[in-house]
Design an enzyme around this catalytic site. Structure first.
Site, PDB file in Angstrom:
ATOM      1  N   PHE A 105      47.753   9.075  -0.726  1.00  0.00           N
ATOM      2  CA  PHE A 105      46.856  10.115  -0.240  1.00  0.00           C
ATOM      3  C   PHE A 105      45.532   9.496   0.182  1.00  0.00           C
ATOM      4  CE2 PHE A 105      49.513  12.885  -2.980  1.00  0.00           C
ATOM      5  CZ  PHE A 105      49.703  13.971  -2.130  1.00  0.00           C
ATOM      6  N   HIS A 113      37.153  17.692  -8.736  1.00  0.00           N
ATOM      7  CA  HIS A 113      38.349  17.642  -7.894  1.00  0.00           C
ATOM      8  C   HIS A 113      39.250  18.759  -8.410  1.00  0.00           C
ATOM      9  CE1 HIS A 113      41.749  15.427  -5.798  1.00  0.00           C
ATOM     10  NE2 HIS A 113      42.411  16.238  -6.617  1.00  0.00           N
ATOM     11  N   ASP A 132      34.746  11.858   1.944  1.00  0.00           N
ATOM     12  CA  ASP A 132      35.891  11.475   1.108  1.00  0.00           C
ATOM     13  C   ASP A 132      36.553  10.224   1.681  1.00  0.00           C
ATOM     14  OD1 ASP A 132      37.814  11.383  -0.838  1.00  0.00           O
ATOM     15  OD2 ASP A 132      38.927  13.144  -0.157  1.00  0.00           O
ATOM     16  N   HIS A 138      35.524  18.522  -1.589  1.00  0.00           N
ATOM     17  CA  HIS A 138      36.417  18.771  -0.442  1.00  0.00           C
ATOM     18  C   HIS A 138      37.125  20.132  -0.453  1.00  0.00           C
ATOM     19  CE1 HIS A 138      39.031  17.163  -3.554  1.00  0.00           C
ATOM     20  NE2 HIS A 138      38.782  15.895  -3.243  1.00  0.00           N
ATOM     21  N   HIS A 177      34.999   6.206  -1.734  1.00  0.00           N
ATOM     22  CA  HIS A 177      35.798   5.402  -2.666  1.00  0.00           C
ATOM     23  C   HIS A 177      35.703   3.941  -2.249  1.00  0.00           C
ATOM     24  CE1 HIS A 177      37.844   8.947  -4.426  1.00  0.00           C
ATOM     25  NE2 HIS A 177      37.666   9.459  -3.203  1.00  0.00           N
TER      26      HIS A 177
END
Length: 429
Positions: free
Chosen positions: A324, A180, A306, A233, A63
């Site tokens: 998060f 996701h 991630d 993930h 990200h």
């Protein structure tokens, strides 16, 4: 320009060999013994004595927060952090502002990636408008614009009909649909794994079925549509088993696991600390062992970080209010080498394949191997000397990780992207 990496231990054809590697411009020119004798017009020599020389690592899940959230990370800081960790190719997620859900938005982000990126940045497009709606994007147009896959990462697709239609479109344009997996109706405000530790800390828990129930739905839809379905993930033992069964039935499913889910459990959370808040959350020891088993038997295809940077203010409060996410680009290889290779859980060969060749193959990327003619994406690691993870060494804007202060082996010494040195922690001749 010609560069020579000499005296290193190269990872070639899944074995380690003492050879030299010659780079000409942006490609690997030759691999062999005493290449300096064969090629006299070498501009730069890198002495890799005592180091392993690997294909540049590939991380399909990062990200970079730009545009829209540059206070957390920028394309430049994020991609430099990737190079610091030995990564030369990354897949950048679309939870940005604006979301890359139109060709125009996608092309603007692609332009920024090209301008400021220090590694190869493959850009994801969103699956639906705004990443959270039920309206599908223009799959064909976004593929033509350069999307390498589609995902709503950060948000699960809540409606089975929307997921079915999205899979149909992704299959039609022959690109992976990356999911996701999270059923929002089962979250109930949870912030960490449901269990004894959450109860002791007085924090609301997140059940494992938040993940596995939606995964079961998706796998049946993937079987129906024939799409290449990739799960982000994976974190629970039930999810690992579902994927194992699906692969056994010929469903075109792949998946990734993140380093923190391999190395930590909810039992490691001794206090209400925002740096331990991540999505999916740290699970149980049984889950962690199932993830390792999945890596070893091929159920889990790759490791992806991630990498999710946040500001200090967003992580310093209770897990109830903290964002998060955990960073990972700069520490993934060294932590996994130290805690999984040196302890005998994985071999170094397995780790390199899981972090380079496998993700490249899965997403049809031209990387992950050291071969003449390949792009000169190369990483040099020191696996012999112990170092300490220090916050002052981070290049990422995000410092949100519980791994700071740990002793590790496998630090990055040099990272080359298309033949250019993007990270250098040693003197060169």
């Amino acid at each position: 320009m010609k560069k020579l990496i000499k005296n290193g231990t190269l990872f070639l054809n899944h074995t380690f060999t003492q050879q030299d590697l010659l780079i000409e411009d942006d490609k690997i020119k030759a691999i062999g013994i005493d290449l300096a004798d064969e090629f006299s017009d070498i501009d730069l020599i890198i002495d890799a004595e005592g180091l392993i020389v690997t294909p540049g690592l590939v991380d399909v899940h990062v990200h970079y927060r730009e545009p829209g959230f540059e206070y957390k990370e920028t394309i430049k800081t994020g991609s430099l952090a990737a190079a610091h960790g030995g990564f030369t190719t990354v897949g950048a997620m679309p939870n940005l502002d604006p979301v890359p859900d139109t060709v125009a938005h996608f092309e603007e982000i692609k332009r920024r990636n090209k301008k400021d990126g220090q590694v190869h940045i493959q850009q994801y497009a969103a699956i639906t408008k705004d990443r959270t709606s039920e309206e599908l994007v223009d799959f064909e147009g976004l593929k033509k614009a350069g999307a390498f896959a589609f995902t709503n990462d950060g948000s699960g697709i809540q409606t089975a009909g929307t997921m079915y239609l999205a899979m149909t479109e992704a299959a039609r344009v022959k690109l992976p649909l990356v999911s996701h997996v999270e059923d929002n109706s089962l979250l109930f405000g949870g912030v960490m794994n449901e269990g004894v530790r959450a109860k002791n800390l007085g924090l609301p828990g997140i059940m494992g079925i938040v993940e596995s129930s939606q995964l079961a739905r998706d796998l049946m839809l993937a079987q129906k549509t024939g799409v290449h379905y990739h799960m982000c993930h994976v974190s629970t033992k039930e999810s690992v088993e579902l994927i194992r069964i699906a692969k056994g039935h010929g469903i075109n499913v792949t998946c990734e696991v993140s380093p923190h889910h391999l190395l930590l459990t909810d039992s490691d959370i001794h206090m209400d600390n925002g740096n331990y808040k991540m999505n999916p959350p740290l699970r149980t020891e049984d889950d962690r062992l199932a993830l390792i088993e999945g890596l070893l038997d091929g159920t889990i295809d790759m490791i992806a970080t991630d990498h999710a940077p946040h500001s200090e203010e967003e992580k310093q409060d209770s897990m109830i209010d903290a964002a998060f996410g955990i960073t990972g680009s700069e520490t993934a290889f060294s932590l996994l080498y130290t805690k999984m290779v040196k302890t005998g859980i994985l071999t170094l060969t397995q780790l390199i394949i899981l972090m380079s060749e496998n993700p490249a193959k899965t997403f049809n990327l031209e990387s992950g191997l050291l071969e003449p003619g390949m792009m000169a994406d190369i990483s040099l690691f020191d696996i012999s000397h112990e170092q300490t993870i220090r916050e002052s060494d981070y290049i990422s804007k995000g410092k949100n990780t519980p791994f700071t202060g740990q002793k590790i082996y496998g630090t990055t010494i040099v990272t080359m992207v298309s033949g250019e040195i993007k990270y250098d922690n040693r003197k060169v001749e």
